[in-house]
Design an enzyme around this catalytic site. Sequence first.
Site, short mmCIF file in Angstrom:
data_model
loop_
_atom_site.label_atom_id
_atom_site.label_comp_id
_atom_site.label_asym_id
_atom_site.label_seq_id
_atom_site.Cartn_x
_atom_site.Cartn_y
_atom_site.Cartn_z
N GLY A 38 49.09 18.33 -9.75
CA GLY A 38 50.15 17.95 -8.79
C GLY A 38 49.22 17.49 -7.38
N ASN A 39 47.98 17.32 -7.72
CA ASN A 39 47.54 16.96 -6.65
C ASN A 39 47.60 14.76 -6.61
OD1 ASN A 39 45.51 16.26 -8.24
ND2 ASN A 39 43.99 17.45 -7.44
N LYS A 73 56.86 29.97 -15.19
CA LYS A 73 56.74 28.56 -14.53
C LYS A 73 57.24 28.09 -13.24
CE LYS A 73 55.92 23.94 -13.51
NZ LYS A 73 53.95 23.72 -14.20
N LYS A 77 47.55 23.58 -19.87
CA LYS A 77 46.79 21.85 -20.18
C LYS A 77 46.04 22.30 -21.35
CE LYS A 77 46.24 20.80 -15.17
NZ LYS A 77 47.85 20.58 -15.77
#
Length: 609
Positions: free
Chosen positions: A301-302, A418, A564
């Site tokens: 995301g970042n 999600k 992950k």
Amino acid sequence: MTNRSLTSAQSSVSSYMWQFIKQKPSIQARVHSIFSNGFNLKVQDRLWFVGKGEENLSAIGLALGAADFERIAAGLFVGAQVKMVPLFSRSDEQLDLTFTCYIRPMPITLTVLSIRIVDLSIPQIRLDKLNRSTLLHQLEKAEIQKKSGFASAALEQAYIRFVDGSDSFSAASLQPLIGAGVGLTPSGDDFLQGMILFERITGVKATITDLTRQSLQHRSTTDISLAYYQALFDGYANMQWINLFKAIESEDEQQIAAAIEKNQAYGATSGNDSLMGVLTFLRKAKMEAIMGKRIVVALGGNAILNEDPSTQGQIEALRHTSKQLIELIKQGHQLIISHGNGPQVGNLLLQQSIAQSEKNPALPLDTCVAMTQGSIGYWLQNTMNEAIAEAGLSQQVASIVTQVVVDENDPAFANPTKPIGPFFTQEEAEKLSAETGEIYVEDSGRGYRKVVPSPKPQTIVEYPIIKTLIENGYVTVSAGGGGIPVKKVAHGYEGVEAVIDKDFASANLANLVEADYLFLLTGVDNVYVNYNKPNQEKLENVTIDQLQAWIAEDQFAPGSMLPKVQAAISFAESRPGSKAVITSLENIGAIFNGGSATVVLAGNPVQAV
Ligand SMILES: Nc1ncnc2c1ncn2[C@@H]1O[C@H](COP(=O)(O)OP(=O)(O)O)[C@@H](O)[C@H]1O
Ligand SMILES: NC(=O)OP(=O)(O)O
């Protein structure tokens, strides 16, 4: 005089020698040296090798059928005269030749028909193919040093100095290898030729080649070695090397093993000596990370979204991201980029529902995934191109609209997990849920987010296209946002409303394109156990078994670190040697240079990055 005609296709000539023969009406030569598998002829200032059978076809030579070779070899002596007369009755692929040997007890003339012209030019082999091949591993277990000239004390010392790095390759350090060792092709020369050969097939910087050329001006060696150096510099190698290259290209482990064995059997120690050069080249290339790895990099995301959610803000974030990614390209790796879309697809969905009308109906979720995949791919393609140009590199970037097949009966459809879109407070989320029937859940302590079904990826429709692009040197952006979720139907594929986890899709992609590494880039340099607690512990090299045990203890937050870790496990166990790395974007340049990251691999953690 004995005459014998051959009509079989047993004889062959190297394309290199053919270049010389075809210019001459007849060739007068003298036997220069004799081996069990062939003999050398001296023709003016050049040497040509006559081998026994095609497997002994030399870069600088001709190979006769074994039976005919034996007939000549029986009476052969150093200094004997040989006359070759090309008959030129054939095409450019074939040659007829009379071959007269003035040997004891009486001369013999062979009329050798239909000699096959064999292309022995050194091919190019992609580094990634060489990197993936089992050649290095097989050479390491073939005990070549024991059987080589480098088993003798003097040469062994020279070799160890190179291998442990105490003597770097320079003209001064390399010169003593020229002509060093016993035999008509001294071991030192064979060793250098193995290295030169691999510089040539891989197309890497010709350091050893250039240093050897320089050294040959100051130190001499045997005529035979000089002839092989010349053939190599001109781009030709012996048949047994060409067979090894074919084996590497085939990626067939057994074929590689057989080709190594053939090379080892060449000469007394020559074959093993040159394989020592190959082994050293491969180890050196690995140490210097010349051999690029194929790496799927999944951007978290970042990497795309920071405080500024505007288009410009996201492009800025990607500009920064691209500059970091360039480090991997600079280090010679193949880059296969994938990315998330959680915030973007949720925002788009929200815009769709707010603005929808009968004339302008909201687009379904799979189409929203496709739209965010397209927009992020478009931004990334441009920021990557900018960064590539700025770094003086020349790669080109392609984004691929990627569909990912899911099972429509995946239990995830009945249990949305999600998180997508913006974060809300608990009250806001409850209000929205009551109004729309949508489900909102707390996301890793960061607020409430809408959740949608996230089925597991089964395969990636476009992976052969992605693989072809990578193999042709393109940087790809694919499987964005986890890929567009589709199900297989009779006529092709049809979208389903879901958002696939990009970490799982990236693991699937990495497996399908046969990547060496999967990098999952996120907000932390490492995964932790007891994360954010006083006793938190940083994970560096971990095995699948260790991770499974921590998963059972709920050490990794669902919706953030857990997928992950699971994706990393699924890739690490997909193929031997596959490694998954979880780290931050800022850390990627350091990964292959001793930096700290969480590395997941199936085997022993000591062998990490
Ligand atoms: N055990 C853990 N170790 C490290 N980070 C963790 C752990 N559990 C949760 N996290 C958090 O998960 C984040 C990664 O998830 P997330 O931000 O959802 O992924 P992405 O970067 O793909 O958007 C980390 O930045 C960290 O804040
Ligand atoms: N599709 C997906 O997994 O996106 P994020 O990584 O942004 O959540």
